[in-house]
Design a protein around this motif. Structure first.
Motif, mmCIF file in Angstrom:
data_model
loop_
_atom_site.group_PDB
_atom_site.id
_atom_site.type_symbol
_atom_site.label_atom_id
_atom_site.label_comp_id
_atom_site.label_asym_id
_atom_site.label_seq_id
_atom_site.Cartn_x
_atom_site.Cartn_y
_atom_site.Cartn_z
ATOM 1 N N THR A 170 0.730 -0.752 0.045
ATOM 2 C CA THR A 170 -0.091 -0.186 -0.375
ATOM 3 C C THR A 170 0.903 1.156 -0.266
ATOM 4 O OG1 THR A 170 -0.074 0.136 2.420
ATOM 5 C CG2 THR A 170 -1.691 -1.091 1.067
ATOM 6 N N LEU A 171 2.065 1.160 0.302
ATOM 7 C CA LEU A 171 3.164 2.194 -0.032
ATOM 8 C C LEU A 171 3.889 2.257 -0.779
ATOM 9 C CD1 LEU A 171 4.324 1.697 3.889
ATOM 10 C CD2 LEU A 171 2.859 2.854 3.273
ATOM 11 N N LEU A 172 3.839 1.398 -1.901
ATOM 12 C CA LEU A 172 4.630 1.973 -3.114
ATOM 13 C C LEU A 172 3.142 3.232 -3.418
ATOM 14 C CD1 LEU A 172 5.234 -1.868 -4.284
ATOM 15 C CD2 LEU A 172 7.011 -0.079 -3.682
ATOM 16 N N PRO A 173 2.190 3.489 -4.246
ATOM 17 C CA PRO A 173 2.353 4.760 -4.827
ATOM 18 C C PRO A 173 2.864 6.086 -4.067
ATOM 19 C CG PRO A 173 0.289 2.868 -4.509
ATOM 20 C CD PRO A 173 1.338 2.784 -3.789
ATOM 21 N N LEU A 174 2.872 5.698 -2.535
ATOM 22 C CA LEU A 174 3.194 7.097 -2.068
ATOM 23 C C LEU A 174 4.747 6.763 -1.836
ATOM 24 C CD1 LEU A 174 1.815 6.274 1.316
ATOM 25 C CD2 LEU A 174 1.233 7.839 -0.485
ATOM 26 N N TYR A 175 5.088 6.148 -2.386
ATOM 27 C CA TYR A 175 6.981 6.214 -2.708
ATOM 28 C C TYR A 175 7.626 6.659 -3.480
ATOM 29 C CZ TYR A 175 11.846 4.878 -3.553
ATOM 30 O OH TYR A 175 13.110 4.825 -3.941
ATOM 31 N N ASP A 176 6.262 6.546 -5.082
ATOM 32 C CA ASP A 176 6.415 7.221 -6.229
ATOM 33 C C ASP A 176 6.207 9.164 -6.165
ATOM 34 O OD1 ASP A 176 6.530 6.769 -9.043
ATOM 35 O OD2 ASP A 176 4.804 7.708 -9.059
ATOM 36 N N LEU A 177 4.971 8.597 -5.393
ATOM 37 C CA LEU A 177 4.721 11.092 -4.893
ATOM 38 C C LEU A 177 5.880 11.262 -3.927
ATOM 39 C CD1 LEU A 177 2.779 12.641 -4.949
ATOM 40 C CD2 LEU A 177 1.883 12.111 -2.917
ATOM 41 N N ILE A 178 6.416 10.296 -3.019
ATOM 42 C CA ILE A 178 7.516 12.066 -2.809
ATOM 43 C C ILE A 178 8.850 11.578 -2.893
ATOM 44 C CG2 ILE A 178 8.946 11.291 -0.241
ATOM 45 C CD1 ILE A 178 5.719 12.059 -0.034
ATOM 46 N N HIS A 179 8.806 10.169 -3.874
ATOM 47 C CA HIS A 179 9.958 10.491 -4.732
ATOM 48 C C HIS A 179 9.988 12.097 -6.113
ATOM 49 C CE1 HIS A 179 12.887 9.632 -8.433
ATOM 50 N NE2 HIS A 179 13.594 8.311 -7.331
ATOM 51 N N ARG A 180 8.764 11.898 -6.166
ATOM 52 C CA ARG A 180 8.729 13.802 -7.324
ATOM 53 C C ARG A 180 9.089 14.280 -6.775
ATOM 54 N NH1 ARG A 180 5.077 11.479 -11.650
ATOM 55 N NH2 ARG A 180 5.130 9.633 -11.734
ATOM 56 N N ILE A 181 8.561 14.608 -5.415
ATOM 57 C CA ILE A 181 8.974 15.595 -4.199
ATOM 58 C C ILE A 181 10.179 15.988 -4.349
ATOM 59 C CG2 ILE A 181 7.797 16.734 -2.588
ATOM 60 C CD1 ILE A 181 5.941 15.281 -2.359
ATOM 61 N N ALA A 182 11.110 14.665 -4.186
ATOM 62 C CA ALA A 182 12.554 14.786 -3.696
ATOM 63 C C ALA A 182 13.233 15.019 -5.374
ATOM 64 C CB ALA A 182 13.107 13.759 -3.675
ATOM 65 N N TYR A 183 12.604 14.591 -6.044
ATOM 66 C CA TYR A 183 13.381 14.594 -7.321
ATOM 67 C C TYR A 183 13.523 15.229 -8.925
ATOM 68 C CZ TYR A 183 16.066 11.235 -4.023
ATOM 69 O OH TYR A 183 16.839 10.837 -3.458
ATOM 70 N N GLY A 184 12.133 16.013 -8.597
ATOM 71 C CA GLY A 184 11.029 15.564 -9.661
ATOM 72 C C GLY A 184 11.138 15.213 -10.408
ATOM 73 N N THR A 185 11.587 13.675 -10.731
ATOM 74 C CA THR A 185 11.418 12.794 -11.591
ATOM 75 C C THR A 185 9.882 11.545 -10.992
ATOM 76 O OG1 THR A 185 12.561 11.489 -10.800
ATOM 77 C CG2 THR A 185 12.577 13.449 -12.874
ATOM 78 N N PRO A 186 9.349 10.904 -11.515
ATOM 79 C CA PRO A 186 8.801 9.657 -10.890
ATOM 80 C C PRO A 186 9.920 8.494 -10.603
ATOM 81 C CG PRO A 186 8.350 9.905 -13.171
ATOM 82 C CD PRO A 186 9.464 10.799 -12.657
ATOM 83 N N ALA A 187 9.674 7.616 -9.380
ATOM 84 C CA ALA A 187 10.361 6.835 -9.308
ATOM 85 C C ALA A 187 10.472 5.475 -10.647
ATOM 86 C CB ALA A 187 9.595 5.908 -8.127
ATOM 87 N N ASN A 188 12.420 5.057 -10.183
ATOM 88 C CA ASN A 188 13.129 4.784 -11.167
ATOM 89 C C ASN A 188 11.471 3.199 -10.921
ATOM 90 O OD1 ASN A 188 13.855 1.259 -12.160
ATOM 91 N ND2 ASN A 188 15.721 3.247 -12.410
#
Length: 102
Positions: free
Chosen positions: A70-88
């Motif tokens: 359930t946390l994987l979509p949140l990981y992608d969202l926070i990665h976008r905030i951190a790096y400006g790109t989707p998670a790999n």
């Protein structure tokens, strides 16, 4: 501001709540509408998001599958905030496979 050192990354609820808080802080700073105006607050949110991503990378694979999944979509969202790109996508797929192996 979200304080990463106070988050128990072994607790899926705490991880989820911290991601939601980070998203709210980023949204308040207009991260998602194309306003790329540098500011100390924006830089601090990005640093915090990078710390969150690093901690999540280490702890998500060790969580019970149902919680981590359930946390994987949140990981992608926070990665976008951190790096400006989707998670790999490979990293997300690998994490998903690891979760399914539990």
């Amino acid at each position: 501001m979200t304080e990463i050192s106070r988050i128990d990354f072994s607790d899926a609820t705490a991880v989820r709540d911290s991601a939601v808080q980070l998203f709210t802080e980023a949204n308040d700073r207009r991260f998602f509408i194309g306003e790329d105006v540098p500011s100390p607050q924006r830089a601090a949110i990005q640093r915090t998001a990078r710390q969150w991503v690093a901690r999540a990378c280490r702890t998500l694979p060790a969580m019970p599958r149902t919680e981590a999944h359930t946390l994987l979509p949140l990981y992608d969202l926070i990665h976008r905030i951190a790096y400006g790109t989707p998670a790999n996508k490979n990293q997300l797929n690998n994490s998903g496979r690891k979760l399914l192996q539990h």
